[in-house]
Design a protein around this motif. Structure first.
Motif, short mmCIF file in Angstrom:
data_model
loop_
_atom_site.label_atom_id
_atom_site.label_comp_id
_atom_site.label_asym_id
_atom_site.label_seq_id
_atom_site.Cartn_x
_atom_site.Cartn_y
_atom_site.Cartn_z
N ILE A 191 0.20 -2.68 4.90
CA ILE A 191 -0.51 -3.03 3.67
C ILE A 191 0.40 -3.91 2.81
CG2 ILE A 191 -1.82 -0.86 3.76
CD1 ILE A 191 -0.27 0.15 1.35
N SER A 205 -3.81 -4.85 5.48
CA SER A 205 -4.77 -4.58 4.41
C SER A 205 -4.13 -4.94 3.08
CB SER A 205 -5.15 -3.10 4.38
OG SER A 205 -5.57 -2.66 5.64
N VAL A 242 -3.47 -4.11 -0.94
CA VAL A 242 -3.48 -3.00 -1.88
C VAL A 242 -3.33 -3.54 -3.30
CG1 VAL A 242 -0.99 -2.55 -1.58
CG2 VAL A 242 -2.47 -0.74 -2.47
N LEU A 261 -7.72 -0.31 -1.58
CA LEU A 261 -7.31 -0.92 -0.32
C LEU A 261 -8.45 -1.75 0.22
CD1 LEU A 261 -5.69 2.32 1.07
CD2 LEU A 261 -4.44 0.17 0.78
N LEU A 290 -11.16 2.78 -0.54
CA LEU A 290 -11.01 1.94 0.66
C LEU A 290 -12.32 1.22 0.89
CD1 LEU A 290 -9.52 4.88 1.33
CD2 LEU A 290 -8.92 3.63 3.40
N GLY A 334 -6.77 3.45 7.89
CA GLY A 334 -6.83 4.19 6.63
C GLY A 334 -6.73 5.70 6.80
#
Ligand code: BES
Ligand code: ZN
Ligand code: ZN
Length: 502
Positions: free
Chosen positions: A414, A390, A392, A463, A374, A486
């Motif tokens: 994500i 986010s 990925v 991520l 992350l 997260g």
């Protein structure tokens, strides 16, 4: 703040307010609203169409009879067809925050706050608890006593389960509380300014967590890094007087103590000035948040161990400042990473990938089942996906798929970006094995391609949380500032962990 769960009837719960929900366009009250209405002589139905049920509309009512609590807080749930678990979190947060704004110190949240049977009772209870605890979060450590704000001391949240669900709901609430403690730890770490949350401070925090939760912890100093050849991390650290740290945390449950772990890696640049490739001054203060990946890993490690999850987890946190000093890394320099690959530095502001390269390589010594990193890695990620989502990327579709479904459950959005081989062209160097930035396009992806070169054959996912780690505007259950993104995602992923197929 205390959270408790009780199974007494709503008329007998005694808190500053008891919360009831109504859907938009309601005709007949149901769930907690109906129960309270009945007990308190029709107090909600008397308000009639004043209560629209529109999402987040709140209305405080004062029953003169029938209830142990002095107030009823009615909250709009929006349209029933739009109800999601994430909306349950948001509604719980809105409710307790308006109670706090009214100067109250406690509230009762019935499971039937959301009428009907959507979502199983455990998930509902957890969502109410999460929304309330995360929504009430404040960070006031730097406000002196005379300026403590007016929303100081909310004391208690009581989840009312009803008898038939009490055992299930109690477990879920306790677990949700543990996860929220991890999220709030991450938020605190990120909210702290760079002159507090230094690499040494993160290391100290890791040691404290380790002691409290029975984790093992070791912290590598710069001389150990040198011996290991961590040229990426050391290169970033060399411009700063604050010594770098490489933090290793390990959670090994007795029954899986010797199995292959899942390794979590978190970028922890405790302040990213850009280095010699210095950033513009505007908003540079926000770069204290560049350790959000590391903070999420700390929060997740704490939660996983407290929840006694049956999977071995290792947390790796490379931590340093990125500053321009007389001895700082320069554009054009070439550094040798721990993996032996040489890296040409094009800009010293692409430092995250340099420290992650060493951490990802270090991870290989654990022969992990999976590695997840992350990082607040690229501004380009904010351009691509904005501040609510986010990115990925990775080498295992199965791992990415699991992260995506975990994210659907936690409400932390994500979205995948591809790591096609074509992008690798951008980070080829004329003089070294690889360079630390690509061209103008696809900045988040070329950063991902860079990291991929250090992950070997281990299933890996990355991520990019650059857009989601910090909220410039309050979110439904996160105030302005650090979001703790997260933590819930990682815990949710690891909760149901099974070996990957491929
Ligand atoms: N920490 C930044 C990325 C970032 C930007 C995080 C905005 C949070 C908010 C990272 O180290 C960085 O500076 N990346 C550069 C990379 C570029 C020079 C290739 C960026 O995104 O501009
Ligand atoms: Zn940077
Ligand atoms: Zn950075």
């Amino acid at each position: 703040m205390k959270t408790r769960i009780i199974s007494t009837s709503l008329e007998r719960v005694k808190e500053d307010a008891v919360v009831a929900g109504v859907f938009e366009g309601w005709k007949k009250l149901s769930g907690a609203a109906a129960e309270i209405d009945r007990a308190a002589g029709g107090i909600i139905s008397a308000a009639g169409t004043d209560i629209t049920g529109k999402l987040n509309q709140t209305c405080m009512l004062y029953p003169s009879q029938g209830l142990a609590s002095k107030r009823v807080l009615v909250i709009g749930l929006g349209k029933e067809k739009d109800l999601t678990l994430d909306r349950v979190r948001a509604v719980a947060a809105r409710a307790v925050k308006s109670a706090r704004e009214a100067g109250l110190m406690s509230a009762a949240l019935p499971l039937q706050l959301i009428p009907g049977a959507a979502f199983d009772p455990a998930r509902r209870a957890a969502a109410l608890c999460e929304g309330a605890l995360l929504g009430l979060y404040t960070f006031r450590q730097y406000k002196t006593a005379s300026d403590s704000g007016d929303d100081a001391d909310f004391k208690q949240i009581t989840i009312c389960s009803g008898r038939e669900h009490s055992a299930l709901a109690a477990g879920a609430v306790k677990d949700a509380e543990t996860v929220c403690t991890g999220v709030c730890l991450a938020r605190d770490l990120v909210n702290h300014p760079g002159n507090t949350a230094t690499p040494g401070y993160l290391a100290h925090t890791a040691r404290t967590i380790a002691k409290q939760c029975g984790l093992s912890c070791s912290v590598l100093d710069e001389s150990r890094m040198k011996k290991l050849g961590m040229g990426g991390l050391l290169a970033v650290a060399q411009g700063s007087h604050e010594p770098a740290r490489f933090i290793v945390l390990e959670y090994a449950p007795p029954r899986a103590a010797h199995s292959a772990p899942v390794v979590l890696v978190g970028k922890a640049i405790t302040f990213d000035s850009g280095g010699i490739s210095i950033k513009p001054a505007l908003n540079m203060e926000e770069m204290k948040t560049d350790m959000s990946g590391g903070a999420a890993v700390l929060g997740a490690m704490q939660a996983c161990s407290r929840l006694k999850l049956p999977v071995r987890v290792v947390g790796l946190i490379p931590a340093t400042e990125n500053l321009p000093g007389g001895s700082a890394l320069k554009p054009g320099d070439i550094v040798t990473s721990m993996a032996g690959k040489t890296i040409e530095i094009i800009t010293t502001d692409a430092e995250g990938r340099l420290i992650l390269a060493d951490a990802l390589h270090y991870a290989k010594r654990y022969k992990p089942q999976a590695v997840i990193d992350l990082a607040t890695l690229t501004g380009a990620c904010i351009i691509a996906l904005g501040n609510d989502v986010s990115a990925v990327m990775g080498t295992s579709e199965e791992l990415i798929g699991r992260l995506r479904s975990a994210a659907e459950r936690t409400g932390e959005k994500i979205w995948p970006l591809p790591l096609f081989a074509e992008y690798d062209e951008q980070i080829k160097s004329d003089i070294a094995d690889i360079k630390n930035v690509g061209g103008k396009g696809a900045g988040s992806i070329t950063a991902g391609c860079f990291l991929k070169k250090f992950t070997g054959a281990t299933p890996w996912a990355h991520l990019d949380i650059a857009g989601t780690a910090w909220a410039q505007q309050p979110k439904p259950y996160a105030p302005k500032g650090a979001t703790g993104v997260g933590v819930r995602l990682l815990v949710e992923l690891l909760r149901g962990w099974k070996p990957l197929k491929a």
